[in-house]
Design a protein around this motif. Structure first.
Motif, mmCIF file in Angstrom:
data_model
loop_
_atom_site.group_PDB
_atom_site.id
_atom_site.type_symbol
_atom_site.label_atom_id
_atom_site.label_comp_id
_atom_site.label_asym_id
_atom_site.label_seq_id
_atom_site.Cartn_x
_atom_site.Cartn_y
_atom_site.Cartn_z
ATOM 1 N N GLN A 83 -20.136 -8.402 -9.543
ATOM 2 C CA GLN A 83 -19.360 -7.435 -8.772
ATOM 3 C C GLN A 83 -19.083 -6.225 -9.652
ATOM 4 O O GLN A 83 -18.534 -6.352 -10.736
ATOM 5 N N PHE A 84 -19.467 -5.057 -9.152
ATOM 6 C CA PHE A 84 -19.303 -3.838 -9.921
ATOM 7 C C PHE A 84 -18.084 -3.089 -9.410
ATOM 8 O O PHE A 84 -17.985 -2.811 -8.218
ATOM 9 N N ALA A 117 -15.147 -1.854 -14.705
ATOM 10 C CA ALA A 117 -15.440 -3.205 -15.176
ATOM 11 C C ALA A 117 -16.495 -3.866 -14.298
ATOM 12 O O ALA A 117 -16.777 -3.414 -13.191
ATOM 13 N N VAL A 118 -17.073 -4.937 -14.844
ATOM 14 C CA VAL A 118 -18.032 -5.729 -14.087
ATOM 15 C C VAL A 118 -17.524 -7.166 -14.069
ATOM 16 O O VAL A 118 -17.200 -7.736 -15.111
ATOM 17 N N HIS A 119 -17.388 -7.743 -12.853
ATOM 18 C CA HIS A 119 -16.970 -9.137 -12.735
ATOM 19 C C HIS A 119 -18.207 -9.997 -12.526
ATOM 20 O O HIS A 119 -19.003 -9.708 -11.638
ATOM 21 N N THR A 120 -18.324 -11.052 -13.338
ATOM 22 C CA THR A 120 -19.441 -11.973 -13.175
ATOM 23 C C THR A 120 -18.874 -13.343 -12.835
ATOM 24 O O THR A 120 -17.987 -13.843 -13.534
ATOM 25 N N GLY A 156 -23.005 -0.229 -19.098
ATOM 26 C CA GLY A 156 -24.310 0.243 -18.653
ATOM 27 C C GLY A 156 -25.140 -0.845 -18.010
ATOM 28 O O GLY A 156 -24.929 -2.036 -18.262
ATOM 29 N N PRO A 157 -26.107 -0.441 -17.181
ATOM 30 C CA PRO A 157 -26.892 -1.392 -16.376
ATOM 31 C C PRO A 157 -27.607 -2.449 -17.204
ATOM 32 O O PRO A 157 -27.810 -3.570 -16.738
ATOM 33 N N LEU A 197 -25.733 -8.985 -15.739
ATOM 34 C CA LEU A 197 -26.499 -10.221 -15.586
ATOM 35 C C LEU A 197 -27.104 -10.256 -14.184
ATOM 36 O O LEU A 197 -26.617 -9.591 -13.272
ATOM 37 N N ASN A 198 -28.167 -11.065 -14.030
ATOM 38 C CA ASN A 198 -28.802 -11.153 -12.718
ATOM 39 C C ASN A 198 -28.368 -12.423 -12.002
ATOM 40 O O ASN A 198 -28.277 -13.485 -12.606
#
Lengths: 562, 366
Positions: free
Chosen positions: B311-312, B316-319, B337-338, B342-343
């Motif tokens: 989740q972007f 922040a990015v939530h994984t 950055g991209p 994670l995928n």
């Protein structure tokens, strides 16, 4: 622990309960007591007389009252609901104007309205005779009187209840509800029956109960139109005139039971169903009528309806311009001038009833104003044991037919009592202002309740938090905010008190005879012009009050009747 | 300015206990927050301080004065209501002047004080407006000015920002803090918004079901919650139930009930909350402390899982990583950055650093 809050509540409640107990409960109990006495001895004879074969007239009157009321509900609904739907959902030229005209029947006080109807559609009425002359008929084609007359007057004066409640209910329905139903695939017809109509039912039921109660209590229409037809409210009057107070009390008790059970049913119904709209920000959505033919049909119907609705007012105005003795055997009045109005202001004897009415209504309204504010404040803002009792006590005079209120007053105050400071009030000046006070108290309490309920508790708390004592807060914060609502209620009570007929006819004396009694006297003497002039004063007063209410107090005329 | 001392306060409405045996000492000049979900008793407590309710049991003291049953108008507190409670029939000036008029100050002094405080809340040009003509944020500031101008001993704020939109809320937050620091009034602030509580307060009291669960500074509350309610209510967290197994001087060892493996926690007061034998235990780890990597990780508490959701949110990015059918772990990283994202569907390694875990008991039910 008896803390300061509790002390204040109790101090507030003592006068409230004293006054309600003394002038509402005590008179009602006196009537109940009187009804179970025969020649001063305890007996249920009056009730067995009422329902027994001996006085068939009573039971017949009760039955007549009930079915006349049911018919009145039916006819009022048939006029009010479609009218409300058309004015709220379709847009066509003149819509707003017609919608304003639709509530005009409420500016006609009942006695005056009945009088206008008599001269419009009665045996010697202007309309039937005009038709007779135009078409060269031998006899008048139709005339109202008896049952048809009562029903017509009821439908005319009571349809606004249906019209106003459905209008406001329709206005409150969130258009998106109907749109949601359409979106889910419902046809227009289905949307109306499955969504719109169910949402209207609480309002319609309330209006139906109201019309039923008002027409059970109706006095002026049967009084002037009934002929030999008996209704219960009128029977009470006759019993009293004949001096049979015990039978009058019995009839009052039975009529009150019907009315109060309807009041309780209404309260129960309103508490049971609550379709308050969840959404905010409701916008009106009216379909514009585009078909030119339909448009003009609607406009012409509107104009026609307007003429029919305003004919009584116009008749009253015309009659008031007919001088004494100028209209005797002729079909139509011949000469017009302002003599009746001039006499009104020049002849002190003719002016006296107006003065009496104004003074007595004013006195009653001072009481209603002060007492109404405190009662309503206690009801809405204070918590205490017995609140429901207080609520019912306040509403009883509203549910009771005016004739019964009058009887209660007679039976309570024809002997000395502590509430009349040991004096006999019947036959004095003060009995009428007191009756008006009792009768119109609920009106002010209701309109004050409405504004007080809008007032968030935190407003008072904020004032208190800033250091203000209770009375200061009440004076500087609560009163100014609720004043418009209280004033509009009081003004309405004032005009109704000025025109009040049923209690006046039971309680007046020569010295304090009010307008309505004088209208009756003038009618008896066939001095129609003077009677109509008195009526015009009442209509004028009502018009002024409605104008003030909507212009300065921001209260819609429709709402003030509620 | 006052100290507020609540001594074992209980408030019951009929059979319902709204506040139970509350002990609190609020210091002079402190910005103190009551935080909790709706119906937790925080507003009831505030209203007892203001005097709108009297406690069923216990004592309310301002400094050393017993105020328990003093009526609200004699308490000299300034309250800002959730709906502002501005007097609708008065202008801005009249609203603010109300409390001063009650105090019978002279006209000139009232005028001076009102103008002064309106300048402080930057509303001086609206002084003669009707309050209905003001926007929500402006009404809020009138309410604040009205409460402050009487120089209250205690300023009480009842969810004052809940009716404002997000941007305005940020602005008013700084405004309230600025005014509080300028006037140095003891301030009690009620909110259900944990961000508001964390950013503004000197100390926070967390309420649940009428009981004050924990009192502490924002960092204490966030980093060292004393039970699962506090851990979950403030901030995001991963909560897993555990059972005690064994301990060494450095580490405590617990069994993860849902994963059927062990987790090691640093033996330190900051990592292990007080609990007793009968308590059900949980471990809490904040998403920002969870390490997620595609490469295998060294050290304690490493688990394998599959990436379920990425989740972007901008900063922040939530994984979200699934460890098994019932356990989904959230990890939060700053956006770098991209290339660092994670995928979904990839197998990854997840680590709970032993010094970042907090072991807590379940909240005591009443």
């Amino acid at each position: 622990m008896l803390n300061a809050e509790r002390r204040k509540t109790i101090l507030l409640l003592i006068p409230v309960f004293l006054i309600l107990g003394g002038y509402v409960l005590y008179p009602a109990l006196r009537t109940a007591l009187e009804s179970i006495h025969k020649n001063g001895v305890f007996s249920l004879q009056n009730y067995s007389d009422f329902f027994g074969a001996k006085a068939k007239a009573n039971f017949e009157a009760l039955w007549n009252s009930v079915w006349i009321s049911l018919a009145s509900v039916f006819f009022s609904a048939c006029i009010g609901l479609p009218l409300a739907y058309i004015f709220n959902r379709y847009d066509f030229p003149g819509r707003k104007f017609f919608a304003g005209i639709a509530i005009m029947p409420i500016v006609l006080p009942s006695l005056v309205g009945v009088m206008a109807f008599m001269f419009l559609y009665g045996e010697a009425g202007l309309i039937p005779n005009a038709i007779k002359d135009i078409f060269n008929l031998k006899n008048v084609p139709f005339s109202i009187g008896g049952i048809s007359g009562i029903l017509l007057v009821h439908a005319y004066t009571m349809y606004p209840y249906f019209y106003m409640t459905s209008s406001s209910a329709l206005g409150n329905i969130d258009p998106s509800l109907e749109e949601a139903a359409s979106n889910l695939g419902a046809s227009k017809f289905k949307v109306f029956w499955k969504v719109t109509f169910p949402l209207l039912t609480p309002g319609l039921v309330a209006a139906a109960l109201l019309v039923f109660m008002v027409s059970m209590a109706s006095f002026s229409a049967p009084f002037l139109l009934a002929g030999g037809f008996r209704v219960l409210s009128l029977q009470i009057y006759f019993s009293k005139i004949n001096g049979d107070l015990e039978m009058a009390a019995t009839q009052s008790v039975i009529l009150s039971m019907v009315s109060i059970s309807f009041l309780l049913f209404m309260r129960w119904y309103q508490s049971r169903k609550d379709y308050r709209m969840a959404s905010k920000g409701i916008g009106a959505h009216r379909s514009e009528v585009n078909n030119p033919l339909l448009k003009w049909v609607m406009v012409s119907i509107g104009i026609l309806a307007m003429i029919v609705l305003l004919l009584p007012h116009a008749t009253l105005l015309i009659l008031s311009l007919v001088p004494d003795g100028a209209w005797t055997w002729q079909t139509y009045p011949q000469s017009f001038n302002f003599e009746n109005f001039i006499l009104l202001f020049e002849d002190p004897y003719i002016w006296e009833p107006v003065k009496n009415s104004l003074i007595m209504a004013f006195l009653a309204c001072i009481g209603v104003f002060i007492f109404g504010i405190f009662t309503s404040y206690a009801l809405v803002k204070r918590k205490f044991f017995g609140k429901n009792l207080l609520d019912i006590l306040v509403m009883i005079p509203w549910a009771l037919p005016a004739t019964v209120v009058g009887m209660n007053m007679i039976l309570a105050f024809n002997t000395p009592s502590p509430f009349s400071f040991g004096k006999v009030l019947v036959g004095t000046f003060w009995i009428l202002p007191l009756a008006y006070f009792v009768r119109f108290l609920p009106l002010v309490v209701r309109s004050t309740n409405a504004v007080l309920e809008q007032l968030d508790d935190s407003i008072e708390e904020a004032a208190q938090n800033l250091g203000a004592k209770w009375f200061y807060t009440f004076r500087k914060v609560v009163l100014p905010i609720i004043m418009p609502g209280v004033l509009s209620g009081t003004l309405l009570a004032f005009v109704q008190a000025v025109g009040e007929f049923p209690t006046s006819v039971l309680l007046y004396t020569i010295g304090n005879r009010p307008i309505s009694i004088e209208i009756m006297n003038q009618l008896r003497m066939f001095n129609i012009g003077q009677a109509a002039a008195y009526g015009m004063i009442q209509v004028g007063l009502i018009a002024i009050v409605m104008f003030i209410s909507s212009k300065f107090l921001g209260v819609k005329a429709e709402k003030s009747l509620g | 300015m006052s100290i507020v001392h609540l001594e074992t306060i209980t408030k019951r409405f009929g059979d319902v206990t709204a506040v139970k045996e509350l002990d609190l000492l609020i210091k002079e000049g402190e910005f103190f927050t009551f935080l909790g979900p709706s119906g937790c008793g925080k507003t009831t407590t505030l209203r007892m301080i203001a005097g709108f309710y009297y406690p069923t049991e216990g004592i309310v003291k301002f400094n050393e004065r017993n105020m328990t049953t003093v009526s609200p108008e004699n308490r000299n507190t300034g309250m800002v209501f959730q709906n502002y409670a501005l007097f609708p029939h008065m202008t801005v000036f009249e609203n603010v002047a109300f409390g001063l008029k009650v105090r019978k100050l002279s006209k000139e002094i009232i005028k001076e004080k009102v103008e002064d405080v309106l300048k402080k809340v930057r509303l001086e040009q609206y002084i003669d407006r009707q309050v209905s003509q003001l926007s929500g944020g402006q009404q809020q500031r009138v309410a604040l000015a009205r409460a402050i101008v009487i120089e209250p001993d205690i300023l009480l704020l009842d969810e004052p920002l809940s009716n404002l939109d997000a941007r305005l809320r940020d602005e008013m937050r700084t405004e309230i803090l600025r005014l509080q620091q300028e006037y140095k009034i003891t301030t009690i602030y009620v909110t259900h918004d944990q961000v508001e509580a964390l950013t503004m307060s000197d100390r926070i009291a967390v309420f649940s079901h009428g009981v004050c669960q924990q009192v502490g500074t924002p960092t204490e509350i966030y980093n060292e919650p004393i039970n699962d309610f506090v851990a979950e209510f403030i901030g995001e967290t991963n909560l897993l139930s555990i059972d005690y197994v064994s301990k060494t001087p450095d580490l405590h060892s617990y069994q993860l009930c849902e994963l059927d493996c062990k987790v090691e926690v640093k033996n330190d007061g900051a990592n292990i909350a007080a609990y007793d034998q009968t308590d059900k235990l949980s471990m809490s780890i904040r998403p920002e402390a969870v390490i997620v990597s595609e490469k295998s990780l060294e050290g304690l508490n490493v688990f394998k899982g599959i990436v379920k959701i990425v989740q972007f949110t901008g900063a922040a990015v939530h994984t979200y990583v699934e460890l098994n059918e019932t356990v989904l772990i959230e990890s939060t990283n700053l956006n770098k950055g991209p290339a660092t994202y994670l995928n979904v569907g990839n197998e990854v390694y997840v680590q709970f650093p032993a010094e970042q875990i907090r072991v807590i008991p379940e909240m005591k039910k009443i």
